[in-house]
Scaffold this motif. Sequence first.
Motif, mmCIF file in Angstrom:
data_model
loop_
_atom_site.group_PDB
_atom_site.id
_atom_site.type_symbol
_atom_site.label_atom_id
_atom_site.label_comp_id
_atom_site.label_asym_id
_atom_site.label_seq_id
_atom_site.Cartn_x
_atom_site.Cartn_y
_atom_site.Cartn_z
ATOM 1 N N GLU A 1 0.825 -1.214 0.000
ATOM 2 C CA GLU A 1 0.000 0.000 0.000
ATOM 3 C C GLU A 1 0.856 1.260 0.000
ATOM 4 O OE1 GLU A 1 -2.527 2.508 3.301
ATOM 5 O OE2 GLU A 1 -2.568 0.309 3.439
ATOM 6 N N LEU A 2 1.901 1.277 0.811
ATOM 7 C CA LEU A 2 2.751 2.464 0.909
ATOM 8 C C LEU A 2 3.595 2.636 -0.349
ATOM 9 C CD1 LEU A 2 3.829 2.178 4.654
ATOM 10 C CD2 LEU A 2 2.063 3.641 3.654
ATOM 11 N N ASP A 3 4.023 1.547 -0.964
ATOM 12 C CA ASP A 3 4.747 1.645 -2.236
ATOM 13 C C ASP A 3 3.858 2.296 -3.294
ATOM 14 O OD1 ASP A 3 7.082 0.552 -1.297
ATOM 15 O OD2 ASP A 3 6.642 -1.488 -1.980
ATOM 16 N N ASP A 4 2.590 1.903 -3.324
ATOM 17 C CA ASP A 4 1.643 2.501 -4.270
ATOM 18 C C ASP A 4 1.451 3.987 -3.968
ATOM 19 O OD1 ASP A 4 1.323 0.060 -5.491
ATOM 20 O OD2 ASP A 4 -0.575 -0.414 -4.490
ATOM 21 N N GLN A 5 1.401 4.342 -2.686
ATOM 22 C CA GLN A 5 1.243 5.746 -2.298
ATOM 23 C C GLN A 5 2.437 6.579 -2.768
ATOM 24 O OE1 GLN A 5 0.524 6.404 1.908
ATOM 25 N NE2 GLN A 5 1.202 8.523 1.791
ATOM 26 N N VAL A 6 3.626 6.036 -2.602
ATOM 27 C CA VAL A 6 4.833 6.748 -3.026
ATOM 28 C C VAL A 6 4.857 6.904 -4.544
ATOM 29 C CG1 VAL A 6 7.353 6.609 -3.145
ATOM 30 C CG2 VAL A 6 6.170 6.065 -1.012
ATOM 31 N N ALA A 7 4.492 5.855 -5.264
ATOM 32 C CA ALA A 7 4.473 5.926 -6.724
ATOM 33 C C ALA A 7 3.473 6.959 -7.213
ATOM 34 C CB ALA A 7 4.138 4.545 -7.303
ATOM 35 N N SER A 8 2.309 7.000 -6.593
ATOM 36 C CA SER A 8 1.290 7.979 -6.962
ATOM 37 C C SER A 8 1.749 9.406 -6.659
ATOM 38 C CB SER A 8 -0.015 7.674 -6.210
ATOM 39 O OG SER A 8 -1.001 8.644 -6.489
ATOM 40 N N SER A 9 2.411 9.582 -5.535
ATOM 41 C CA SER A 9 2.901 10.915 -5.163
ATOM 42 C C SER A 9 3.956 11.391 -6.138
ATOM 43 C CB SER A 9 3.475 10.876 -3.743
ATOM 44 O OG SER A 9 2.470 10.598 -2.795
ATOM 45 N N TRP A 10 4.821 10.478 -6.587
ATOM 46 C CA TRP A 10 5.846 10.857 -7.559
ATOM 47 C C TRP A 10 5.215 11.290 -8.884
ATOM 48 C CZ3 TRP A 10 10.613 12.392 -8.128
ATOM 49 C CH2 TRP A 10 11.180 12.377 -9.413
ATOM 50 N N LYS A 11 4.244 10.542 -9.327
ATOM 51 C CA LYS A 11 3.562 10.873 -10.579
ATOM 52 C C LYS A 11 2.931 12.259 -10.487
ATOM 53 C CE LYS A 11 0.047 9.112 -13.788
ATOM 54 N NZ LYS A 11 -0.936 8.016 -14.042
ATOM 55 N N ASP A 12 2.342 12.576 -9.343
ATOM 56 C CA ASP A 12 1.726 13.887 -9.157
ATOM 57 C C ASP A 12 2.785 14.985 -9.093
ATOM 58 O OD1 ASP A 12 -0.680 15.594 -8.440
ATOM 59 O OD2 ASP A 12 0.545 15.911 -6.654
ATOM 60 N N ALA A 13 3.883 14.741 -8.372
ATOM 61 C CA ALA A 13 4.932 15.747 -8.232
ATOM 62 C C ALA A 13 5.568 16.086 -9.576
ATOM 63 C CB ALA A 13 5.992 15.255 -7.253
ATOM 64 N N ALA A 14 5.740 15.083 -10.434
ATOM 65 C CA ALA A 14 6.387 15.300 -11.729
ATOM 66 C C ALA A 14 5.571 16.206 -12.646
ATOM 67 C CB ALA A 14 6.646 13.952 -12.400
ATOM 68 N N GLN A 15 4.283 16.338 -12.379
ATOM 69 C CA GLN A 15 3.444 17.225 -13.192
ATOM 70 C C GLN A 15 3.858 18.693 -13.050
ATOM 71 O OE1 GLN A 15 -0.778 16.663 -12.620
ATOM 72 N NE2 GLN A 15 -0.535 14.459 -12.277
ATOM 73 N N TYR A 16 4.544 19.022 -11.954
ATOM 74 C CA TYR A 16 4.929 20.405 -11.697
ATOM 75 C C TYR A 16 6.350 20.704 -12.167
ATOM 76 C CZ TYR A 16 0.745 20.166 -8.867
ATOM 77 O OH TYR A 16 -0.563 19.991 -8.445
ATOM 78 N N GLY A 17 6.927 19.770 -12.939
ATOM 79 C CA GLY A 17 8.245 19.992 -13.511
ATOM 80 C C GLY A 17 9.260 18.975 -13.033
ATOM 81 N N THR A 18 10.192 18.620 -13.924
ATOM 82 C CA THR A 18 11.278 17.707 -13.593
ATOM 83 C C THR A 18 12.590 18.348 -14.032
ATOM 84 O OG1 THR A 18 11.227 16.541 -15.713
ATOM 85 C CG2 THR A 18 9.734 15.747 -13.984
ATOM 86 N N LEU A 19 13.679 17.624 -13.897
ATOM 87 C CA LEU A 19 14.969 18.173 -14.314
ATOM 88 C C LEU A 19 15.035 18.394 -15.819
ATOM 89 C CD1 LEU A 19 17.565 16.154 -12.173
ATOM 90 C CD2 LEU A 19 16.625 18.426 -11.743
ATOM 91 N N SER A 20 14.301 17.590 -16.564
ATOM 92 C CA SER A 20 14.380 17.659 -18.023
ATOM 93 C C SER A 20 13.160 18.288 -18.687
ATOM 94 C CB SER A 20 14.591 16.252 -18.594
ATOM 95 O OG SER A 20 13.542 15.387 -18.198
ATOM 96 N N GLU A 21 12.073 18.415 -17.956
ATOM 97 C CA GLU A 21 10.841 18.927 -18.557
ATOM 98 C C GLU A 21 10.216 20.008 -17.673
ATOM 99 O OE1 GLU A 21 8.274 15.610 -19.098
ATOM 100 O OE2 GLU A 21 9.615 14.543 -20.456
ATOM 101 N N GLY A 22 9.525 20.943 -18.316
ATOM 102 C CA GLY A 22 8.845 22.009 -17.604
ATOM 103 C C GLY A 22 7.581 21.510 -16.945
ATOM 104 N N PRO A 23 6.872 22.428 -16.264
ATOM 105 C CA PRO A 23 7.145 23.873 -16.185
ATOM 106 C C PRO A 23 8.352 24.201 -15.305
ATOM 107 C CG PRO A 23 5.289 23.297 -14.796
ATOM 108 C CD PRO A 23 5.629 22.059 -15.557
ATOM 109 N N ARG A 24 8.915 25.420 -15.511
ATOM 110 C CA ARG A 24 10.087 25.858 -14.789
ATOM 111 C C ARG A 24 9.719 26.909 -13.749
ATOM 112 N NH1 ARG A 24 13.616 21.914 -16.231
ATOM 113 N NH2 ARG A 24 13.870 21.777 -18.498
#
Length: 428
Positions: free
Chosen positions: A375-398
């Motif tokens: 359950e917690l692994d799924d929670q972490v994976a979901s949180s990462w997917k959501d966080a990446a929507q606000y920008g990553t090292l290679s993709e915007g937004p900046r």
Amino acid sequence: MSILDRPASAPLEPFRAVRMTNNLHVPPSPARPGEAPDFSYLRVTPPGALERPIVTVSATETLPLATGLVGVLNSEHRAVGPWDPRLDPQTLLAGLRFMLLTRAFDERMQRTHRQGRISFYVRCLGEEAVSVAQCMALRDTDMLFPSYRNQGLFITRGKPIGDLMCQLLTNTRDMCKGRQLPVFYHWAAGNLFSLSGNLATQLPQAVGWAMASAIKGEDRIAAAWTGEGSTAEGDFHQALTFAAVYRAPVILNVVNNQWAISTFQGVAGGAAQTFAARGPGYGVAALRVDGNDFLAVYSATKWAEERARGGTGSTLIELVTYRGAAHSTSDDPTRYRPTEDYRHWPLGDPIERLKAHLVTLGEWSDAQHAALVSELDDQVASSWKDAAQYGTLSEGPRLDSALMFEDVFESMPQHLVRQRELLQAEQD
């Protein structure tokens, strides 16, 4: 025989002496790469063997607690002795969940760095009980001054792990607005001070904050964390002096995970005496605690919290644990210590020990544990997917580059006004 069963009077293996030709002593590491892990140097006291004094005891009288080892869980995973906090199963299960979530987050961020998706990370493998149990023993209104291996403090206080991920990504949701290195989180609303890469600097800050709280007549206390290596810094000694003289309501925690990057704890003075033993010399009460025993960490912190909040004074706590991973993603521990030596650490793994205790109580099972991990692994994976929507090292937004001019001066100096105007002109 388990190290937890070893009598307090059992002889300790001496450190291997290394001397130069001029008789200068150089504290050695117990084992080098290619050698078998050697933890014979570890000073232990059987769980339940040390008395739990009243919180108003003098600092001098805590010396036996500073040189022994406060423990609760024995080799049969049962709570024994006067330091047993007698926590109900629901509280223990909450602690287990927080530790497991911390580890799941930790493992995911390590893999993410290896994939090149974040630039830097510091793991806390094996030290989860330090942050989680201590945080649970304190009030939410208390001010915490964390180190870079205390992500469990944020998680236990309720900070969404997605917010921590955004800080690691330095994206548009970065709480630090791109002004701090990865893992240097902060959370003003959660009473968590901004991290500093230079350890020990926050100890005098925590003491000063605690002194201000006392001056204002508040009952809020402060707690700060540093590593054993940084006890050699002047900030550590200055903090102890002020804490002792003014009886500041503060808990100063030394997380002795045996390594200051690649330097063994003996170089900072751990071979001659325990780090906790420095407290009584300054007039500060001290406890040396099994940092991988959730119950012992909670109980010791609660004792120190009651002492501080009651006006008796501060406490120095040495939490004996082991750094299970590299110092950071920039470090290779196989160059200075045996491979997988963490698996041989005599005080075990904090999560496995609490899990075994709950199983022994009949409150948990392997199946429930596996389900919670999933359950917690799924929670972490979901949180990462959501966080990446606000920008990553290679993709915007900046992040908006104009943010660098904010939150520094109440009234912006003219030279910065001109620089901001130039930046704006270039962007237009």
